[in-house]
Enzyme design. Structure first.
Site, PDB file in Angstrom:
ATOM      1  CG  ASP A 113     -50.161 -55.886 -49.337  1.00  0.00           C
ATOM      2  OD1 ASP A 113     -50.818 -55.017 -49.779  1.00  0.00           O
ATOM      3  OD2 ASP A 113     -49.654 -56.973 -49.727  1.00  0.00           O
ATOM      4  CG  ASP A 114     -54.821 -54.707 -50.050  1.00  0.00           C
ATOM      5  OD1 ASP A 114     -53.372 -53.857 -50.669  1.00  0.00           O
ATOM      6  OD2 ASP A 114     -54.870 -55.692 -50.772  1.00  0.00           O
ATOM      7  CB  CYS A 138     -48.308 -53.017 -52.699  1.00  0.00           C
ATOM      8  SG  CYS A 138     -48.758 -54.310 -54.646  1.00  0.00           S
ATOM      9  NE  ARG A 175     -45.736 -54.465 -50.628  1.00  0.00           N
ATOM     10  CZ  ARG A 175     -46.039 -54.677 -49.789  1.00  0.00           C
ATOM     11  NH1 ARG A 175     -44.519 -54.863 -49.290  1.00  0.00           N
ATOM     12  NH2 ARG A 175     -47.108 -54.716 -48.841  1.00  0.00           N
ATOM     13  CE  LYS A 208     -46.819 -57.325 -52.077  1.00  0.00           C
ATOM     14  NZ  LYS A 208     -48.433 -57.442 -52.719  1.00  0.00           N
ATOM     15  CG  HIS A 211     -45.192 -57.067 -55.418  1.00  0.00           C
ATOM     16  ND1 HIS A 211     -46.497 -57.001 -55.681  1.00  0.00           N
ATOM     17  CD2 HIS A 211     -45.114 -57.651 -57.686  1.00  0.00           C
ATOM     18  CE1 HIS A 211     -47.158 -57.147 -57.128  1.00  0.00           C
ATOM     19  NE2 HIS A 211     -45.754 -57.983 -57.902  1.00  0.00           N
ATOM     20  CG  HIS A 231     -53.151 -58.797 -51.401  1.00  0.00           C
ATOM     21  ND1 HIS A 231     -53.213 -59.000 -51.406  1.00  0.00           N
ATOM     22  CD2 HIS A 231     -52.354 -57.523 -52.008  1.00  0.00           C
ATOM     23  CE1 HIS A 231     -52.964 -58.843 -53.762  1.00  0.00           C
ATOM     24  NE2 HIS A 231     -52.647 -57.903 -52.937  1.00  0.00           N
ATOM     25  CG  ASP A 253     -49.481 -51.891 -49.578  1.00  0.00           C
ATOM     26  OD1 ASP A 253     -50.116 -51.894 -49.465  1.00  0.00           O
ATOM     27  OD2 ASP A 253     -48.687 -52.646 -50.464  1.00  0.00           O
ATOM     28  CG  ASN A 254     -52.260 -50.274 -51.556  1.00  0.00           C
ATOM     29  OD1 ASN A 254     -51.797 -50.907 -52.315  1.00  0.00           O
ATOM     30  ND2 ASN A 254     -53.531 -50.896 -50.776  1.00  0.00           N
ATOM     31  CE  LYS A 281     -53.848 -52.810 -54.330  1.00  0.00           C
ATOM     32  NZ  LYS A 281     -54.603 -54.603 -54.004  1.00  0.00           N
TER      33      LYS A 281
END
Length: 772
Positions: free
Chosen positions: A40-41, A78, A82, A136, A138, A231, A337-338, A398
């Protein structure tokens, strides 16, 4: 999975009958396990094997034994990415234009992934796979994440057989909001006991895999491992951050130079790659004060420790699979994811929720927190400069459709299925391509139907053809991008980008056909200019026009319209809620906490909270109703035998009103009334001020002013709880007593919101304009 017709014989007696058992569904012989790891991130230039300055030995091991893709793309956010990874369809096709908390009532934006867009686990579970999701999620509508459901878009409703993790966008690493299968659970230990979420998730992953393998060792698994790192909050035990002491004192400009040099040495970028131009939003390092340099370097040290700690947990999972003798036949797909996140702002943050409420950071306060960063006290995030460096060699970050937001690391490793080792692949790949690639590797076609629901076409293209041939011609020729009205289009080695200042509303004038179609587009020949360093739009106007027209064509095809450039303002958008609209909400103690998106909406409006209680002899203490966390929210509670109300303004200040009188014994009503006394300024991060009045039955016992309130959201990790402060305490004074349960008897707590809700006029105009 179609049930088979009975093929035995049923006579009058057992002796005259013949048994029959339907064949068990088994995966294809030698089908690989699949482990999908979603970071993540994490930016393109942060992993060690992509030239980053952080040690990631376990991910590097995957890269050495597999392939790295330097032309992999995501959606720049994100949840949208996903959704692509799970379905093989574009994010607007999934109704996932942004995170679920920013959903709107349009097909591409509603946050409800249609069931005709089947998830990969839905496909694989019907083909004999065990399916697990850890970490996660989301991917379900934010308003459905409460105990009222519906559960059809939770992990177990989308093909996973077991789940352990958190449903929202982020959570505290020390006191997370956890769900096991379809119910909330408490963390198994406390931060004082050494608990850390990423370690917990890794252990659960191993438990899930091991539970099935010891019973049916030939049954392959699909495991979706999403630790939520890196994240915010950047939280990690001190020894991991301490390893990087002094390692980032060189500043972000020099870090970019070092990372690019390493990337060239590793062959991750072409030798002629240039750094993209200086980011005008990032302050230069050298002119910063000594205190600024010290704080910003420390924030990056904490992030680095967090990333390496995450790598170590990935290593534990890989080692466990290896101990089972399964690693060689496990297809591992590791992505981010980004791009790296700029949500820490230009000076970094000690609480991400300030970003979501437009509240500026205070440097002196952040500096005072320096020794506690990474621990359970703060929800910290590094500043813009490290974001920019983390996306080396690209522009921006992002949420934006430059390569800095949408180009991310991808590592694929499958020793039994891929002969190549340690090589780099340059073909264009997008997140929608992962599902068809996994199916290709297993030898399966995407199903035409899942549980009676006809399936839409998969929109991605398998890149399994690249496994054996580094020179293969790319097959994904065209890909659109859109995020918060920033746009881009890739086609055949060219990339056109239309940037937009994040968070700026789009006016009616801006929405004119001329502006949208012709002006503001930049052009990059990425086949020759890897980092988007040179805008050549003025040299190739015909190419710009061609790509812009192609973007509009793709936008129409995939439900991209209407464009909406608002940012955090979209948190305040009206959305469907569980149950019918009502003015009163009744809560009871002992139940599950209620996620913010499903709780009574009290911000910026007149409201009251009334608790029907019994006070025992000898006094009482504890929380009646709390909503939020240390990052913002409110709590009505009893301490020192008096009623208290605290409004926590995004972790910056706690405003408290205390009753003048001690509570009497017996049955009674305890009530708080909030009367708004001023306007809201969301753009300045200021919610409506008000007067709070406290009552014992109908007797007023206290009054006080709340000069400013939370304007937009109490946070992605927030929740409402009755009879205790269930997650991460709203109020500092009772934090050490969490969950600070009420020691009397609560019959019910009623929240009345019949006061008129605040409407942000500019946001409302934008919403109406978008309907034109």
């Amino acid at each position: 999975m179609t049930e088979q017709q009975f093929q035995g014989r049923i006579g009058r007696t057992y002796a005259e009958s013949e048994q029959w058992w339907e064949d068990s569904v088994r995966a294809p012989e030698d089908a690989p396990n699949v482990l999908m790891v979603v970071l993540d991130d994490v930016g393109f230039g942060q992993l060690g094997c992509f030239g980053g300055l952080v040690d990631t030995p376990n991910i590097d091991r995957l890269a050495d034994e597999g392939l790295r893709y330097n032309n992999f793309h995501t959606t720049a956010l994100c949840s949208p990415t996903r959704s692509c990874l799970m379905t093989g369809r574009n994010h607007h096709s999934n109704g996932m234009a942004a995170i679920t908390e920013l959903s709107m009532g349009f097909p591409g934006y509603n946050g409800r992934i249609p069931h005709e867009n089947g998830f990969l686990p839905e496909m694989l579970v019907e083909q004999g796979y065990s399916t697990y999701a850890v970490g996660k999620w989301h991917l379900s509508p934010a308003e459905s994440n409460s105990a009222a459901g519906p559960y059809d878009r939770w992990p177990l409703g989308r093909g996973f057989e077991r789940y352990y993790g958190f449903l929202g966008g982020d959570t505290d690493q020390y006191t997370p909001s956890l769900v096991h299968d379809n119910h909330q659970v408490d963390p198994p230990a406390s931060p004082e006991d050494g608990y850390h979420l990423t370690e917990d998730l890794a252990q659960r992953t191993m438990d899930f895999i091991g539970d099935a393998k010891q019973v049916d060792p030939d049954k392959p698994f699909f495991t979706y491992f999403c630790p939520g790192a890196c994240h915010a909050p950047h939280q990690v035990p001190e020894e991991w951050a301490a390893k990087y002491d002094g390692k980032f004192d060189m500043g972000w400009e020099n870090a970019r130079e070092e990372i690019l040099e390493r990337q060239k040495e590793l062959g991750i970028v072409p030798e002629n790659t240039e750094l993209s131009p200086y980011n005008e939003d990032v302050p230069e390092w050298d002119p910063l004060s000594d205190d600024e340099k010290r704080l910003y370097a420390r924030m990056m040290e904490v992030f680095a420790g967090f990333l390496e700690h995450t790598d170590a947990q990935i290593g534990k999972v890989l080692d466990y699979i290896d101990e089972l003798g399964e690693l060689d036949n496990t297809l591992v797909v590791l992505v981010s994811d980004n791009g790296a996140s700029a949500e820490g702002g230009p000076t970094g943050s000690v609480d991400e929720n300030r970003f979501f409420n437009n509240v500026p950071e205070d440097f002196d306060e952040n500096l005072a927190a320096i020794d506690d960063l990474g621990g359970p006290k703060y929800f910290n995030h590094y500043p813009f400069g490290w974001t920019w460096a983390g996306n080396t060699p690209f522009r921006r970050w992002k949420r934006e459709t430059y390569r800095g937001g949408a180009s991310d690391p991808l590592v694929v490793c499958w020793p039994d299925g891929i002969d190549s080792r340690g090589e780099v692949r340059e073909q264009f790949v997008h997140a929608i391509d992962v599902v068809p690639t996994v199916l290709d590797a297993i030898g399966l076609d995407a199903p035409s139907e899942i549980k009676g629901v006809s399936q839409s076409p998969v929109e991605g293209t398998s890149f399994s053809y690249t496994f054996a041939d580094s020179e293969a011609t790319g097959r994904h020729e065209t890909q659109y991008f859109e995020m918060f009205a920033t746009r881009a289009i890739y086609h055949d080695g060219w990339r056109a980008v239309h940037p937009w200042p994040f968070g700026e509303p789009i006016s009616a004038e801006d929405l004119s056909a001329t502006t949208l179609e012709e002006s503001g587009w930049e052009l990059y020949h990425v086949a020759e200019d890897f980092s988007e360093a040179h805008d050549v739009s003025s040299e190739h106007p015909e190419k710009v026009l061609e790509l812009v027209q192609l973007w509009w064509s793709e936008a129409g095809k995939y439900d991209v319209l209407p464009l909406d450039g608002r940012g955090v303002q979209r948190f305040a958008e009206d959305r469907p809620q569980p149950g019918r609209p009502r003015d009163t909400y009744v809560y009871y103690p002992g139940g599950q906490y209620v996620p913010e998106n499903a709780a009574a909406k009290v911000l910026n409006r007149d409201h009251s909270i009334t608790a029907d209680v019994t006070i025992p002899e000898g006094g009482v203490e504890g929380v009646l109703l709390a909503n939020g966390s240390r990052s913002g929210g409110y709590s009505l509670f009893v301490a020192d035998d008096r009623l208290h109300y605290v409004h926590n303004y995004v972790g910056v200040e706690e405003y408290e009103v205390v009753a003048d009188e001690v509570l009497p014994d017996g049955e009674m009503q305890l009530r708080m009334e909030f009367e708004t006394t001023g306007d809201v300024d969301q753009d300045a991060g200021k919610g409506a001020p008000g007067i709070v009045r406290l009552y014992y039955d109908d007797e007023e016992v206290g009054e006080g002013e709340i000069p400013v309130t939370v304007p937009i959201t109490t946070g992605l990790t927030a929740g409402l709880s009755c009879g205790c402060d269930a997650l991460n305490a709203v109020v500092d004074d009772y934090r050490e007593q969490t969950p600070f349960e009420f020691t009397g008897v609560i019959a019910r707590v009623t929240v009345d919101v019949s006061g008129e809700p605040f409407v942000h006029e500019a946001a409302e105009v934008d919403r109406l304009m978008a309907q034109e």
